[in-house]
Motif scaffolding. Structure first.
Motif, PDB file in Angstrom:
ATOM      1  N   GLY A 244       0.836  -1.188   0.000  1.00  0.00           N
ATOM      2  CA  GLY A 244       0.000   0.000   0.000  1.00  0.00           C
ATOM      3  C   GLY A 244       0.875   1.242   0.000  1.00  0.00           C
ATOM      4  O   GLY A 244       1.912   1.288   0.671  1.00  0.00           O
ATOM      5  N   ILE A 245       0.481   2.269  -0.735  1.00  0.00           N
ATOM      6  CA  ILE A 245       1.371   3.390  -0.978  1.00  0.00           C
ATOM      7  C   ILE A 245       1.572   4.255   0.262  1.00  0.00           C
ATOM      8  O   ILE A 245       2.611   4.893   0.414  1.00  0.00           O
ATOM      9  N   ARG A 246       0.613   4.291   1.208  1.00  0.00           N
ATOM     10  CA  ARG A 246       0.819   5.052   2.444  1.00  0.00           C
ATOM     11  C   ARG A 246       0.773   4.092   3.625  1.00  0.00           C
ATOM     12  O   ARG A 246      -0.255   3.538   3.976  1.00  0.00           O
ATOM     13  N   HIS A 247       1.923   3.902   4.224  1.00  0.00           N
ATOM     14  CA  HIS A 247       2.086   3.035   5.381  1.00  0.00           C
ATOM     15  C   HIS A 247       3.113   3.673   6.310  1.00  0.00           C
ATOM     16  O   HIS A 247       3.824   4.607   5.940  1.00  0.00           O
ATOM     17  N   TYR A 248       3.193   3.164   7.524  1.00  0.00           N
ATOM     18  CA  TYR A 248       4.301   3.455   8.443  1.00  0.00           C
ATOM     19  C   TYR A 248       4.382   4.916   8.858  1.00  0.00           C
ATOM     20  O   TYR A 248       5.405   5.381   9.332  1.00  0.00           O
ATOM     21  N   ALA A 249       3.315   5.681   8.701  1.00  0.00           N
ATOM     22  CA  ALA A 249       3.400   7.141   8.789  1.00  0.00           C
ATOM     23  C   ALA A 249       3.276   7.658  10.224  1.00  0.00           C
ATOM     24  O   ALA A 249       2.406   7.207  10.984  1.00  0.00           O
ATOM     25  N   PRO A 250       4.113   8.631  10.593  1.00  0.00           N
ATOM     26  CA  PRO A 250       3.891   9.350  11.844  1.00  0.00           C
ATOM     27  C   PRO A 250       2.699  10.282  11.697  1.00  0.00           C
ATOM     28  O   PRO A 250       2.196  10.498  10.590  1.00  0.00           O
ATOM     29  N   ASP A 339      12.240   2.539   1.305  1.00  0.00           N
ATOM     30  CA  ASP A 339      10.869   2.110   1.020  1.00  0.00           C
ATOM     31  C   ASP A 339       9.910   2.581   2.114  1.00  0.00           C
ATOM     32  O   ASP A 339       8.842   3.137   1.826  1.00  0.00           O
ATOM     33  N   ARG A 340      10.302   2.385   3.378  1.00  0.00           N
ATOM     34  CA  ARG A 340       9.421   2.777   4.482  1.00  0.00           C
ATOM     35  C   ARG A 340       9.269   4.284   4.551  1.00  0.00           C
ATOM     36  O   ARG A 340       8.170   4.806   4.782  1.00  0.00           O
ATOM     37  N   LEU A 341      10.363   5.017   4.346  1.00  0.00           N
ATOM     38  CA  LEU A 341      10.284   6.470   4.413  1.00  0.00           C
ATOM     39  C   LEU A 341       9.427   7.027   3.280  1.00  0.00           C
ATOM     40  O   LEU A 341       8.638   7.968   3.486  1.00  0.00           O
ATOM     41  N   ARG A 342       9.578   6.472   2.087  1.00  0.00           N
ATOM     42  CA  ARG A 342       8.781   6.950   0.945  1.00  0.00           C
ATOM     43  C   ARG A 342       7.289   6.777   1.215  1.00  0.00           C
ATOM     44  O   ARG A 342       6.478   7.677   0.946  1.00  0.00           O
ATOM     45  N   LYS A 343       6.928   5.628   1.763  1.00  0.00           N
ATOM     46  CA  LYS A 343       5.515   5.365   2.026  1.00  0.00           C
ATOM     47  C   LYS A 343       5.009   6.187   3.207  1.00  0.00           C
ATOM     48  O   LYS A 343       3.852   6.642   3.222  1.00  0.00           O
ATOM     49  N   ALA A 344       5.864   6.395   4.202  1.00  0.00           N
ATOM     50  CA  ALA A 344       5.457   7.192   5.359  1.00  0.00           C
ATOM     51  C   ALA A 344       5.256   8.653   4.999  1.00  0.00           C
ATOM     52  O   ALA A 344       4.449   9.352   5.623  1.00  0.00           O
ATOM     53  N   ALA A 345       5.999   9.119   4.002  1.00  0.00           N
ATOM     54  CA  ALA A 345       5.908  10.536   3.614  1.00  0.00           C
ATOM     55  C   ALA A 345       4.872  10.792   2.526  1.00  0.00           C
ATOM     56  O   ALA A 345       4.585  11.961   2.223  1.00  0.00           O
ATOM     57  N   PHE A 346       4.309   9.728   1.965  1.00  0.00           N
ATOM     58  CA  PHE A 346       3.412   9.898   0.817  1.00  0.00           C
ATOM     59  C   PHE A 346       2.148  10.630   1.246  1.00  0.00           C
ATOM     60  O   PHE A 346       1.541  10.350   2.274  1.00  0.00           O
ATOM     61  N   SER A 347       1.712  11.565   0.416  1.00  0.00           N
ATOM     62  CA  SER A 347       0.468  12.292   0.640  1.00  0.00           C
ATOM     63  C   SER A 347      -0.352  12.220  -0.631  1.00  0.00           C
ATOM     64  O   SER A 347       0.095  12.694  -1.682  1.00  0.00           O
ATOM     65  N   ALA A 348      -1.516  11.593  -0.545  1.00  0.00           N
ATOM     66  CA  ALA A 348      -2.352  11.395  -1.739  1.00  0.00           C
ATOM     67  C   ALA A 348      -2.892  12.730  -2.243  1.00  0.00           C
ATOM     68  O   ALA A 348      -3.110  13.647  -1.462  1.00  0.00           O
TER      69      ALA A 348
END
Length: 348
Positions: A244-250, A339-348
């Motif tokens: 999933g494109i947005r995961h692991y996000a603070p 990979d984790r940082l990219r998904k955590a920073a993703f904003s749809a």
């Protein structure tokens, strides 16, 4: 619901307290309850993988959407895979080689599922993700429960994954039956997820088992490239857990910068009007007004991976509105960190 916190030393599993804690947790799993358990990657939220109602409780506690499949954890000798075999219809030769090389360990294999598994485990897909964790507490819990354990990360859906029992309780206290608290996890990022049934082997989620290691055992590998999806996109086509494109996000806005001290300093100053936090490698400096997390040595990606989620959670805890993080380069586990940082920073 009161969540039981069962504290034990993973180095002393023969002690009275450890035996009692694991026996109680195994009983809860057999009764259809939820137990958060330590693995060598992150803490997982476990339930009987063969019990549809128990699996449904995982999704409810995590507020996890039904389209996102979960990984099943097994124990026992890799040579016979007695617990695994009823869950799948085939174990290809390449998969068995990878199990022999990396199990127990942080490698999840996607294999053809059997009808013994509830559809919710795989989100209705034909493949199930399976792995044998390397953590002694997880292995002993699965062995004593005598059943495969479905266990995604023990956090609210899309939030930063937990690497300590305290992280689990921050998200799920009162929503699950128990947690086995065995201290911080080792690797700090989730397992590598691959499909060994494809040629070349497809890596859907990078982790501590690297592409280089997999290539030595199974031959050619390819990294899955997830397209950026709009917020309303149909997620039912996702092929694997963890893509999933947005995961692991603070909870704070995560800003990624080129991996240099100069770029980090500039980004912190850019957001100076907000409460700014920084994931700060050893020896780097930051403005006095910024909150910092001592991330670790920049040239030791294993150390950065182990502290990644703890750092994001720590900066959330001091109410940062923006977290600035440099992005490590290179191969190996640095690929998983990116990979984790990219998904955590993703904003749809």
């Amino acid at each position: 619901m009161k969540t039981l916190r069962l504290v034990l030393n993973p180095q002393q599993l023969n002690g009275t307290e450890a035996r009692a804690a694991i026996a109680l947790a195994a009983e809860i799993l057999r009764a259809g309850g939820l137990v958060a358990l330590p693995t060598e990657t992150v803490y997982g939220l476990g339930a009987n993988a063969l019990d549809a109602d128990a699996v449904a409780r995982i999704f409810a506690a995590k507020q996890r959407p039904a389209w996102d499949p979960v990984i099943v954890h097994v124990a026992g000798p890799v040579e016979d895979n007695a617990m695994l075999r009823p869950l799948v219809t085939d174990i290809p030769e390449a998969a068995q080689k990878l199990m022999n090389a990396f199990w127990p360990g942080p490698l999840t294999l996607l294999l053809p599922r059997s009808t013994s598994l509830p559809d919710a485990v795989t989100a209705g897909r034909p493949l199930v993700g399976v792995r044998m964790p390397a953590h002694p507490v997880a292995l002993e819990l699965i062995r004593q429960a005598g059943l495969p354990v479905a266990a995604p990360s023990a956090n609210l859906f899309s939030h930063t994954s937990p690497t300590t029992a305290e992280h689990v309780l921050d998200d799920l206290d009162g929503c699950i039956d128990a947690i086995l608290d065995a201290g911080p996890t080792e690797h700090g990022v989730e397992s590598t997820v691959i499909d060994p049934c494809q040629t070349p082997t497809m890596i859907y989620r990078p982790g501590a088992i690297t592409a280089e290691q997999i290539r030595l055992v199974a031959g050619a590998v390819e990294m899955h490239r997830a397209p950026l999806r709009e917020a309303h996109a149909d997620r039912t086509a996702l092929p694997s857990p963890g893509v999933g494109i947005r995961h692991y996000a603070p909870r704070a806005k995560l800003v990624l910068v080129e991996g240099s001290a100069i770029a980090l300093m500039a980004a912190i100053r850019q957001f100076g009007g907000n409460r700014v936090g920084a994931m700060l490698p050893s020896g780097w400096s930051a403005p006095q007004e910024a909150s910092v997390f001592a991330w670790g040595r920049w040239d030791e990606p294993e150390e950065l991976a182990a502290k990644l989620y703890a750092g994001l959670r720590a900066l959330d805890a001091v109410k940062c509105e923006v977290i600035v993080c440099p992005v490590p380069q290179g191969d190996g586990i640095a690929v998983a960190i990116r990979d984790r940082l990219r998904k955590a920073a993703f904003s749809a």
